[in-house]
Design an enzyme around this catalytic site. Structure first.
Site: not given
Ligand code: XMP
Length: 514
Positions: A170, A370, A224-229, A83-84, A172, A56
């Site tokens: 870190h 993604k 929208s026709g994109g992957v996410d929507s 870390c923090y 990760e 953080g």
């Protein structure tokens, strides 16, 4: 209400908190990110197998710095502070944290005590990623150092009896070599987690969550026709069936054939309740004569809300707006280390809509990256052609036409872009790139075609490789593929007589030109 999870991640404001969650998912372990205020009672109810304290931006001695209930140390649940998170655990356990003279940022070589279960199978030393000013100066009693760097004696600590661990770097991030091994050791050697998390279990729990949240109310989604929507729509349809209503807005700045494609696919294949709105004129009128990239983005965002709102009001009983927002969409609009955030580009799909429209928000993909969304899509049975689609920005071709946008220039770019994508797909370049598309410049130059002088536009081929769009490199597209694209564009698209290739990475450039 949190359900039983394998690992709790307490979020102290790190830019990497979802990356930690993602690394845990990669190990097929379930995790959930919770705020620092989580009570001991709630933790006991969840009875996680492990707790991770994130990094953080604060210093543990800052006024109002986030903290946690140190009763956690008495639960017998293994804890890993990063870390923090390490500094805070160190302070609460009775150690001393001090500002170090030098801020350590970036690469640091750390020596590991390989007898420690956290560092099983690690090389003796390795490169790590540090980002801190404070460090643990005096260890709390019962703790010993398990890692050290030239600058930080206690780059890692452990209290084996209480199973409390901390690392100053870190694990990760990809810049920490073998960081994945450290997290794996924590999950399986120390916490005894089991590999039960899968895309299928993710989908099942999201479907339950969406049903709980929406109840008997209807939900609207801008498709929208994109992957996410698309993934969002199919997931919501699984949860809500006919209670999901999708709206597709043709804003006039879409790729060639997009409206027909989306309409055919979603009404015929997916049998979604889909309203297609033709708003080309409205958008183009509003964009007339506008050259400023930010103004274009704001105008498109505003008109989209107007059009979407008008369409939504016709559907009764709608209380929720669903969005396919991903984690990088959120982090890009947030500042790192708590500093004031600088707007690089106004993304009109993040945040703005619901506040203005009075809907409650459902964002089932907000914790994912993604490539994970693509995996969810595959698991939901979506064809590769859909899940592998490249990202396309909300403001569409308007931010790929430099200078004023009009129908004539849009039609030129649509043809250019179509040729680029077609050749990219046939040559295998499409699969190897994060995005490949055309840009139209407000620059004319002289050419010669069939013995005639031409004075026409310049088109750009932009192709990048990336893992999340936050950083990117220009793609090394083979010369012969670029040559074929250039030839086809100049021969087939009237109005273009020159094609150039963009060789800029992000940063310092961005992927889109505006
Ligand atoms: P930049 O150009 O900022 O783009 O490097 C990073 C990624 O974001 C996409 N992008 C957008 N996506 N709404 C979106 O949904 C937007 O307003 C928007 N602007 C950029 C871009 O295509 C790239 O993948």
């Amino acid at each position: 209400m949190i359900q039983q999870q394998d690992v709790l991640i307490i979020d102290f404001g790190s830019q990497y908190v979802q990356l930690i969650a993602r690394r845990i998912r990669e190990n097929k372990v379930h995790s959930v990110v919770v705020p620092p205020g989580i009570s001991l009672r709630e933790i006991k109810e969840v009875s996680p197998r492990g707790i991770i304290l994130s990094g953080g931006p604060s210093s543990v001695y800052d006024k109002g710095a986030p903290t946690f209930d140190k009763g956690i140390f008495t639960l017998g649940i293994p804890v890993l502070g990063i870390c923090y998170g390490m500094q805070l655990a160190g302070k609460l356990a009775g150690g001393t944290i001090r500002k170090s003279g030098k801020r350590e940022y970036g690469r640091a070589v750390v020596k590991f005590d390989r007898r420690e279960p956290l560092f099983n199978g690690m090389p003796q030393e390795g490169v790590t990623w540090m980002s801190h000013r404070d460090k643990v100066a005096k260890l709390p009693s019962g703790f010993h150092s398990i890692a050290g760097s030239a600058n930080t004696k206690n780059a890692g600590f452990a209290h084996p009896g209480k199973k409390i661990y901390g690392v100053q770097f870190h694990p990760e991030v990809v810049h920490t070599a073998n960081g994945g091994k450290i997290l794996k050791n924590f999950l399986f050697n120390i916490c005894q987690c089991e590999k039960t998390w899968t895309m299928r279990s993710f989908i099942k729990s999201k479907v339950d969550e969406i049903r709980d949240e929406a109840g008997d109310k209807d939900v609207i989604l801008g498709l929208s026709g994109g992957v996410d929507s698309t993934v969002c729509a199919v997931l919501l349809q699984r949860a809500l069936g006919g209670k999901l209503h999708c709206v597709f807005v043709d804003n006039g700045v879409l790729r060639k054939g997009e409206r027909e494609k989306v309409k055919g696919l979603f009404t015929k294949n997916f049998k979604l309740d889909l309203t297609v709105v033709d708003a080309e004129k409205k958008f183009l009128d509003a964009l007339k004569g506008v050259s400023s990239p930010e103004r274009k983005r704001k105008i498109i965002g505003r008109v989209f809300i107007e059009v979407f709102n008008a369409s939504a009001r016709k559907i009764r009983n709608v209380e929720f707006l669903a969005q396919g927002t991903l984690y990088p969409d959120i982090i890009e609009s947030r500042s790192f280390f708590g500093g004031p955030s600088e707007t690089i580009k106004s993304h009109h799909n993040v945040g703005g809509l619901p506040k203005k429209m009075g809907f409650k928000l459902i964002e089932p993909l907000r914790d994912l990256f993604k490539d994970e969304v693509r995996e969810v899509g595959k698991e939901l049975g979506l064809a590769d052609e859909l899940t592998a689609r490249h990202p396309f920005p909300g403001p569409g071709l308007a931010v790929r036409i430099l200078g004023p946008v009009n129908k004539e220039r849009l039609d030129i770019l649509r043809e250019v872009d179509w040729i680029i994508i077609d050749i990219a797909k046939k040559s295998g370049v499409y699969k190897k790139t994060w995005q490949i598309f055309g840009v139209l410049l407000p620059i004319k130059s002289v050419g010669v075609m069939g013995d005639m002088r031409t004075y026409e536009n310049t088109a750009v081929i932009r192709a990048v490789t990336s893992t999340d769009g936050m950083t990117a490199d220009w793609a090394r597209v083979p010369y012969d593929v670029l040559g074929e694209m250039s030839n086809s564009i100049i021969n087939r698209v009237r109005g273009v007589n020159r094609v150039v290739y963009d060789i800029s990475s992000k940063p310092p450039s961005t992927i889109e030109w505006e």
